[in-house]
Scaffold this active site. Structure first.
Site, PDB file in Angstrom:
ATOM      1  N   CYS A   1       0.324   3.249   3.532  1.00  0.00           N
ATOM      2  CA  CYS A   1       0.781   2.776   4.849  1.00  0.00           C
ATOM      3  C   CYS A   1       1.878   1.725   4.804  1.00  0.00           C
ATOM      4  O   CYS A   1       2.422   1.369   5.850  1.00  0.00           O
ATOM      5  CB  CYS A   1      -0.402   2.262   5.656  1.00  0.00           C
ATOM      6  SG  CYS A   1      -1.052   0.670   5.082  1.00  0.00           S
TER       7      CYS A   1
ATOM      8  N   CYS B   1      -5.324   0.576   6.426  1.00  0.00           N
ATOM      9  CA  CYS B   1      -5.547   2.027   6.518  1.00  0.00           C
ATOM     10  C   CYS B   1      -6.812   2.509   5.817  1.00  0.00           C
ATOM     11  O   CYS B   1      -7.143   3.690   5.899  1.00  0.00           O
ATOM     12  CB  CYS B   1      -4.323   2.787   5.998  1.00  0.00           C
ATOM     13  SG  CYS B   1      -4.085   2.695   4.214  1.00  0.00           S
TER      14      CYS B   1
ATOM     15  N   HIS C   1      -8.212   3.440  -0.830  1.00  0.00           N
ATOM     16  CA  HIS C   1      -8.748   2.868  -2.069  1.00  0.00           C
ATOM     17  C   HIS C   1      -7.611   2.355  -2.942  1.00  0.00           C
ATOM     18  O   HIS C   1      -6.642   3.075  -3.195  1.00  0.00           O
ATOM     19  CB  HIS C   1      -9.542   3.950  -2.808  1.00  0.00           C
ATOM     20  CG  HIS C   1      -9.995   3.545  -4.170  1.00  0.00           C
ATOM     21  ND1 HIS C   1     -11.087   2.734  -4.367  1.00  0.00           N
ATOM     22  CD2 HIS C   1      -9.509   3.844  -5.405  1.00  0.00           C
ATOM     23  CE1 HIS C   1     -11.257   2.553  -5.669  1.00  0.00           C
ATOM     24  NE2 HIS C   1     -10.303   3.217  -6.312  1.00  0.00           N
TER      25      HIS C   1
ATOM     26  N   CYS D   1      -7.936  -5.273 -10.106  1.00  0.00           N
ATOM     27  CA  CYS D   1      -7.539  -4.183 -10.987  1.00  0.00           C
ATOM     28  C   CYS D   1      -7.124  -3.012 -10.081  1.00  0.00           C
ATOM     29  O   CYS D   1      -7.966  -2.400  -9.432  1.00  0.00           O
ATOM     30  CB  CYS D   1      -8.721  -3.824 -11.874  1.00  0.00           C
ATOM     31  SG  CYS D   1      -8.361  -2.643 -13.161  1.00  0.00           S
TER      32      CYS D   1
ATOM     33  N   ASP E   1     -13.616 -11.937 -13.572  1.00  0.00           N
ATOM     34  CA  ASP E   1     -13.355 -12.286 -14.971  1.00  0.00           C
ATOM     35  C   ASP E   1     -11.882 -12.610 -15.225  1.00  0.00           C
ATOM     36  O   ASP E   1     -11.401 -12.520 -16.345  1.00  0.00           O
ATOM     37  CB  ASP E   1     -13.806 -11.162 -15.899  1.00  0.00           C
ATOM     38  CG  ASP E   1     -13.067  -9.845 -15.658  1.00  0.00           C
ATOM     39  OD1 ASP E   1     -12.150  -9.788 -14.813  1.00  0.00           O
ATOM     40  OD2 ASP E   1     -13.410  -8.852 -16.331  1.00  0.00           O
TER      41      ASP E   1
ATOM     42  N   HIS F   1     -10.559  -2.076  -7.878  1.00  0.00           N
ATOM     43  CA  HIS F   1     -11.728  -2.950  -7.823  1.00  0.00           C
ATOM     44  C   HIS F   1     -11.293  -4.377  -8.142  1.00  0.00           C
ATOM     45  O   HIS F   1     -10.262  -4.596  -8.776  1.00  0.00           O
ATOM     46  CB  HIS F   1     -12.788  -2.504  -8.825  1.00  0.00           C
ATOM     47  CG  HIS F   1     -13.407  -1.196  -8.468  1.00  0.00           C
ATOM     48  ND1 HIS F   1     -12.841   0.025  -8.799  1.00  0.00           N
ATOM     49  CD2 HIS F   1     -14.526  -0.902  -7.773  1.00  0.00           C
ATOM     50  CE1 HIS F   1     -13.595   1.001  -8.332  1.00  0.00           C
ATOM     51  NE2 HIS F   1     -14.625   0.468  -7.705  1.00  0.00           N
TER      52      HIS F   1
ATOM     53  N   ARG G   1      -9.731 -10.908 -10.898  1.00  0.00           N
ATOM     54  CA  ARG G   1      -8.848  -9.891 -11.471  1.00  0.00           C
ATOM     55  C   ARG G   1      -8.904  -8.666 -10.571  1.00  0.00           C
ATOM     56  O   ARG G   1      -9.844  -7.895 -10.606  1.00  0.00           O
ATOM     57  CB  ARG G   1      -9.267  -9.517 -12.892  1.00  0.00           C
ATOM     58  CG  ARG G   1      -8.397  -8.410 -13.500  1.00  0.00           C
ATOM     59  CD  ARG G   1      -8.720  -8.164 -14.963  1.00  0.00           C
ATOM     60  NE  ARG G   1     -10.109  -7.850 -15.202  1.00  0.00           N
ATOM     61  CZ  ARG G   1     -10.636  -6.610 -15.229  1.00  0.00           C
ATOM     62  NH1 ARG G   1      -9.863  -5.560 -15.025  1.00  0.00           N
ATOM     63  NH2 ARG G   1     -11.920  -6.434 -15.446  1.00  0.00           N
TER      64      ARG G   1
ATOM     65  N   CYS H   1       0.849  -1.191   0.000  1.00  0.00           N
ATOM     66  CA  CYS H   1       0.000   0.000   0.000  1.00  0.00           C
ATOM     67  C   CYS H   1       0.886   1.243   0.000  1.00  0.00           C
ATOM     68  O   CYS H   1       1.790   1.370   0.840  1.00  0.00           O
ATOM     69  CB  CYS H   1      -0.907  -0.010   1.225  1.00  0.00           C
ATOM     70  SG  CYS H   1      -1.932   1.467   1.390  1.00  0.00           S
TER      71      CYS H   1
ATOM     72  N   CYS I   1      -7.233  -1.113   1.284  1.00  0.00           N
ATOM     73  CA  CYS I   1      -6.220  -1.651   2.182  1.00  0.00           C
ATOM     74  C   CYS I   1      -6.895  -1.871   3.538  1.00  0.00           C
ATOM     75  O   CYS I   1      -7.487  -0.944   4.095  1.00  0.00           O
ATOM     76  CB  CYS I   1      -5.060  -0.671   2.316  1.00  0.00           C
ATOM     77  SG  CYS I   1      -3.854  -1.127   3.584  1.00  0.00           S
TER      78      CYS I   1
ATOM     79  N   CYS J   1      -6.033  -4.769 -19.506  1.00  0.00           N
ATOM     80  CA  CYS J   1      -7.024  -3.756 -19.118  1.00  0.00           C
ATOM     81  C   CYS J   1      -6.407  -2.368 -18.927  1.00  0.00           C
ATOM     82  O   CYS J   1      -7.122  -1.382 -18.843  1.00  0.00           O
ATOM     83  CB  CYS J   1      -7.778  -4.183 -17.865  1.00  0.00           C
ATOM     84  SG  CYS J   1      -6.809  -4.105 -16.347  1.00  0.00           S
TER      85      CYS J   1
END
Length: 130
Positions: free
Chosen positions: A52, A100, A103, A120, A110, A106, A118, A49, A97, A67
């Site tokens: 943190c 902490c 974000h 992403c 698939d 996602h 997956r 992350c 995470c 992707c």
């Protein structure tokens, strides 16, 4: 509201993150596809992350998904929090995470490997350690 091991005010986060990291990690932003430094990065090591330093993904779970973002087929157990995301008229699973609450991206069902997953992930939300 969930409590995390690492908690900081938004002002404290702004002091330790770059503006782009803050936008993605704390404001749930997304980097443009095919622009992140880890999209086509395949060295042996661990992805952590960026907020943190918590270990999130091992390099052996990374794959090229096409992707435009770094993709992994599994996370280190217990290191990811999963939250339903209903933004933009879609139902997705956001990944945070678990240490902490930042974000990361996602996860989708698939993936081409045996896990079917997956993850992403935004490059700006992770760092790499050999």
């Amino acid at each position: 509201m969930k409590k995390y091991n690492i908690e900081k005010s938004e002002e404290e986060w702004k002091k330790v993150l770059t503006p782009e990291e803050y936008r993605i990690l704390r404001e749930k932003g997304t980097e443009a596809p095919n622009t992140g430094r880890f999209n086509l990065h395949f060295e042996d090591g661990t992805y952590k992350c960026a907020a943190c330093g918590e270990k999130l993904f091992e390099s052996d779970s990374k794959f090229e998904s096409g992707c435009g973002w770094p993709s992994f087929d599994e996370a280190i157990e217990g290191k990811i929090e999963y939250v339903q995301d209903r933004t933009f008229g879609m139902i997705r699973t956001e990944i945070l995470c678990s240490n902490c609450g930042s974000h990361l991206g996602h996860v989708f069902d698939d993936g081409p490997t045996e896990t079917g997953q997956r993850y992403c992930v935004n490059s700006a939300s992770i760092n790499f350690e050999k």
